[in-house]
Write a protein that holds these residues in place. Structure first.
Motif, PDB file in Angstrom:
ATOM      1  N   LEU A   1      31.883  31.244   5.487  1.00 35.67           N
ATOM      2  CA  LEU A   1      30.663  31.466   4.711  1.00 35.67           C
ATOM      3  C   LEU A   1      30.706  30.694   3.393  1.00 35.67           C
ATOM      4  CD1 LEU A   1      30.171  35.247   5.447  1.00 35.67           C
ATOM      5  CD2 LEU A   1      28.564  33.407   6.044  1.00 35.67           C
ATOM      6  N   ALA A   2      31.864  30.680   2.745  1.00 38.77           N
ATOM      7  CA  ALA A   2      31.996  29.901   1.504  1.00 38.77           C
ATOM      8  C   ALA A   2      31.797  28.417   1.798  1.00 38.77           C
ATOM      9  CB  ALA A   2      33.358  30.149   0.861  1.00 38.77           C
ATOM     10  N   ALA A   3      32.351  27.945   2.917  1.00 39.85           N
ATOM     11  CA  ALA A   3      32.207  26.546   3.309  1.00 39.85           C
ATOM     12  C   ALA A   3      30.755  26.226   3.672  1.00 39.85           C
ATOM     13  CB  ALA A   3      33.133  26.222   4.475  1.00 39.85           C
ATOM     14  N   TYR A   4      30.066  27.176   4.277  1.00 37.51           N
ATOM     15  CA  TYR A   4      28.642  26.991   4.608  1.00 37.51           C
ATOM     16  C   TYR A   4      27.861  26.727   3.329  1.00 37.51           C
ATOM     17  CZ  TYR A   4      24.234  27.974   7.116  1.00 37.51           C
ATOM     18  OH  TYR A   4      22.991  27.887   7.690  1.00 37.51           O
ATOM     19  N   ASN A   5      28.247  27.406   2.271  1.00 39.13           N
ATOM     20  CA  ASN A   5      27.541  27.288   1.003  1.00 39.13           C
ATOM     21  C   ASN A   5      27.983  26.071   0.182  1.00 39.13           C
ATOM     22  OD1 ASN A   5      27.578  28.132  -2.139  1.00 39.13           O
ATOM     23  ND2 ASN A   5      25.735  28.912  -1.116  1.00 39.13           N
ATOM     24  N   ALA A   6      29.292  25.813   0.109  1.00 41.26           N
ATOM     25  CA  ALA A   6      29.805  24.797  -0.819  1.00 41.26           C
ATOM     26  C   ALA A   6      30.451  23.596  -0.141  1.00 41.26           C
ATOM     27  CB  ALA A   6      30.813  25.444  -1.761  1.00 41.26           C
TER      28      ALA A   6
ATOM     29  N   ARG B   1      39.251  17.836 -11.790  1.00 41.24           N
ATOM     30  CA  ARG B   1      39.813  16.478 -11.826  1.00 41.24           C
ATOM     31  C   ARG B   1      40.966  16.298 -10.845  1.00 41.24           C
ATOM     32  NH1 ARG B   1      40.813  15.529 -18.010  1.00 41.24           N
ATOM     33  NH2 ARG B   1      41.939  17.382 -17.461  1.00 41.24           N
ATOM     34  N   LYS B   2      41.724  17.364 -10.624  1.00 43.60           N
ATOM     35  CA  LYS B   2      42.906  17.299  -9.759  1.00 43.60           C
ATOM     36  C   LYS B   2      42.592  17.661  -8.305  1.00 43.60           C
ATOM     37  CE  LYS B   2      45.855  18.484 -13.633  1.00 43.60           C
ATOM     38  NZ  LYS B   2      46.690  19.527 -14.222  1.00 43.60           N
ATOM     39  N   ALA B   3      41.380  18.093  -8.045  1.00 40.63           N
ATOM     40  CA  ALA B   3      40.993  18.522  -6.695  1.00 40.63           C
ATOM     41  C   ALA B   3      40.530  17.317  -5.878  1.00 40.63           C
ATOM     42  CB  ALA B   3      39.878  19.565  -6.775  1.00 40.63           C
ATOM     43  N   LYS B   4      40.865  17.304  -4.618  1.00 38.66           N
ATOM     44  CA  LYS B   4      40.476  16.208  -3.727  1.00 38.66           C
ATOM     45  C   LYS B   4      38.963  16.025  -3.682  1.00 38.66           C
ATOM     46  CE  LYS B   4      41.115  14.502   0.980  1.00 38.66           C
ATOM     47  NZ  LYS B   4      41.750  14.740   2.279  1.00 38.66           N
ATOM     48  N   TYR B   5      38.223  17.128  -3.632  1.00 43.31           N
ATOM     49  CA  TYR B   5      36.765  17.058  -3.514  1.00 43.31           C
ATOM     50  C   TYR B   5      36.057  17.288  -4.844  1.00 43.31           C
ATOM     51  CZ  TYR B   5      37.718  16.711   1.389  1.00 43.31           C
ATOM     52  OH  TYR B   5      38.190  16.269   2.599  1.00 43.31           O
ATOM     53  N   GLY B   6      36.819  17.446  -5.912  1.00 38.26           N
ATOM     54  CA  GLY B   6      36.254  17.495  -7.253  1.00 38.26           C
ATOM     55  C   GLY B   6      35.536  18.775  -7.624  1.00 38.26           C
ATOM     56  N   TYR B   7      34.607  18.599  -8.519  1.00 33.16           N
ATOM     57  CA  TYR B   7      33.846  19.701  -9.102  1.00 33.16           C
ATOM     58  C   TYR B   7      33.002  20.425  -8.055  1.00 33.16           C
ATOM     59  CZ  TYR B   7      30.147  22.000 -11.753  1.00 33.16           C
ATOM     60  OH  TYR B   7      29.269  22.914 -12.243  1.00 33.16           O
ATOM     61  N   VAL B   8      32.940  21.731  -8.212  1.00 33.31           N
ATOM     62  CA  VAL B   8      32.031  22.545  -7.410  1.00 33.31           C
ATOM     63  C   VAL B   8      31.483  23.651  -8.311  1.00 33.31           C
ATOM     64  CG1 VAL B   8      33.830  24.106  -6.520  1.00 33.31           C
ATOM     65  CG2 VAL B   8      31.716  23.809  -5.247  1.00 33.31           C
ATOM     66  N   ARG B   9      30.233  23.972  -8.123  1.00 33.43           N
ATOM     67  CA  ARG B   9      29.642  25.090  -8.862  1.00 33.43           C
ATOM     68  C   ARG B   9      30.178  26.363  -8.220  1.00 33.43           C
ATOM     69  NH1 ARG B   9      23.455  23.190  -9.640  1.00 33.43           N
ATOM     70  NH2 ARG B   9      23.151  25.227  -8.738  1.00 33.43           N
ATOM     71  N   GLY B  10      31.395  26.711  -8.569  1.00 33.05           N
ATOM     72  CA  GLY B  10      32.143  27.776  -7.907  1.00 33.05           C
ATOM     73  C   GLY B  10      31.480  29.127  -7.862  1.00 33.05           C
ATOM     74  N   GLU B  11      30.660  29.399  -8.860  1.00 41.27           N
ATOM     75  CA  GLU B  11      29.990  30.690  -8.894  1.00 41.27           C
ATOM     76  C   GLU B  11      29.053  30.877  -7.700  1.00 41.27           C
ATOM     77  OE1 GLU B  11      27.414  32.556 -12.273  1.00 41.27           O
ATOM     78  OE2 GLU B  11      29.307  31.830 -13.134  1.00 41.27           O
ATOM     79  N   GLU B  12      28.466  29.780  -7.225  1.00 39.77           N
ATOM     80  CA  GLU B  12      27.517  29.883  -6.110  1.00 39.77           C
ATOM     81  C   GLU B  12      28.170  30.383  -4.829  1.00 39.77           C
ATOM     82  OE1 GLU B  12      24.845  26.628  -5.558  1.00 39.77           O
ATOM     83  OE2 GLU B  12      24.423  26.521  -7.703  1.00 39.77           O
ATOM     84  N   PRO B  13      29.237  29.743  -4.331  1.00 35.92           N
ATOM     85  CA  PRO B  13      29.844  30.281  -3.108  1.00 35.92           C
ATOM     86  C   PRO B  13      30.463  31.658  -3.310  1.00 35.92           C
ATOM     87  CG  PRO B  13      31.122  28.426  -3.946  1.00 35.92           C
ATOM     88  CD  PRO B  13      29.856  28.487  -4.741  1.00 35.92           C
ATOM     89  N   VAL B  14      31.014  31.914  -4.499  1.00 32.02           N
ATOM     90  CA  VAL B  14      31.601  33.229  -4.765  1.00 32.02           C
ATOM     91  C   VAL B  14      30.513  34.303  -4.684  1.00 32.02           C
ATOM     92  CG1 VAL B  14      32.646  34.666  -6.577  1.00 32.02           C
ATOM     93  CG2 VAL B  14      33.604  32.409  -6.047  1.00 32.02           C
ATOM     94  N   ASN B  15      29.386  34.075  -5.349  1.00 38.17           N
ATOM     95  CA  ASN B  15      28.291  35.052  -5.296  1.00 38.17           C
ATOM     96  C   ASN B  15      27.703  35.162  -3.898  1.00 38.17           C
ATOM     97  OD1 ASN B  15      28.557  35.707  -8.006  1.00 38.17           O
ATOM     98  ND2 ASN B  15      27.025  34.221  -8.656  1.00 38.17           N
ATOM     99  N   TYR B  16      27.565  34.038  -3.218  1.00 38.10           N
ATOM    100  CA  TYR B  16      27.010  34.005  -1.861  1.00 38.10           C
ATOM    101  C   TYR B  16      27.842  34.890  -0.921  1.00 38.10           C
ATOM    102  CZ  TYR B  16      25.499  31.782   2.557  1.00 38.10           C
ATOM    103  OH  TYR B  16      25.016  31.527   3.823  1.00 38.10           O
ATOM    104  N   VAL B  17      29.159  34.697  -0.925  1.00 41.24           N
ATOM    105  CA  VAL B  17      30.025  35.473  -0.032  1.00 41.24           C
ATOM    106  C   VAL B  17      30.020  36.942  -0.431  1.00 41.24           C
ATOM    107  CG1 VAL B  17      32.400  35.785   0.787  1.00 41.24           C
ATOM    108  CG2 VAL B  17      31.447  33.481   0.568  1.00 41.24           C
TER     109      VAL B  17
END
Length: 146
Positions: free
Chosen positions: A64-69, A109-125
């Protein structure tokens, strides 16, 4: 609204990206039946990307988190969770915390896929889980009264 379109271009009832739908063999996202089929098929595809030895509930939360982000951001969050001493195989209280960190430049910066609006998938799930638990409670109360 089967004609809905998000700010990033996701379409239809289950807000699937047109490219993803085409990869799944679906062309008409705005037709309710096809849009629903695309969303369900994509969620199933995502769930299968996670290790089968993970409990079904955790695979579902990750899917579900992957579906969103996007699956790449979930993978980044799992790697970051492990680096943070959190359980990379549990969404709630663990990977979700790492997902929130990926909105911070220091971590993104250190993540392979970079920035994500993390609050969105967290709230979605969380919203899906909360609705699920409410339905379970309602169902138990309904059958207890029979």
């Amino acid at each position: 609204d089967p004609r809905a379109r998000s700010w990033v271009g996701a379409m239809g009832l289950l807000q699937v990206m047109p490219r993803t739908a085409r990869e799944l063999g679906i062309e008409k996202l705005r037709e309710p039946e096809q849009g629903l089929h695309a969303g369900v098929k994509y969620l199933d595809w995502l769930r299968k990307r996670f290790e089968p030895e993970l409990p079904m509930a955790d695979r579902t939360w990750f899917a579900l988190a992957a579906y969103n982000a996007g699956i790449g951001h979930v993978s980044d969050a799992r790697r970051l969770a492990a680096k943070q001493g959190l359980d990379s195989n549990k969404w709630f209280g663990n990977v979700e915390r790492a997902m929130l960190l990926l909105a911070n430049r220091k971590y993104a910066r250190k993540a392979k896929y970079g920035y994500v609006r993390g609050e969105e998938p967290v709230n979605y799930v969380r919203q899906i889980r909360d609705r699920y638990l409410a339905y379970i409670k309602l169902r138990k109360e309904t059958f207890a009264g029979m």
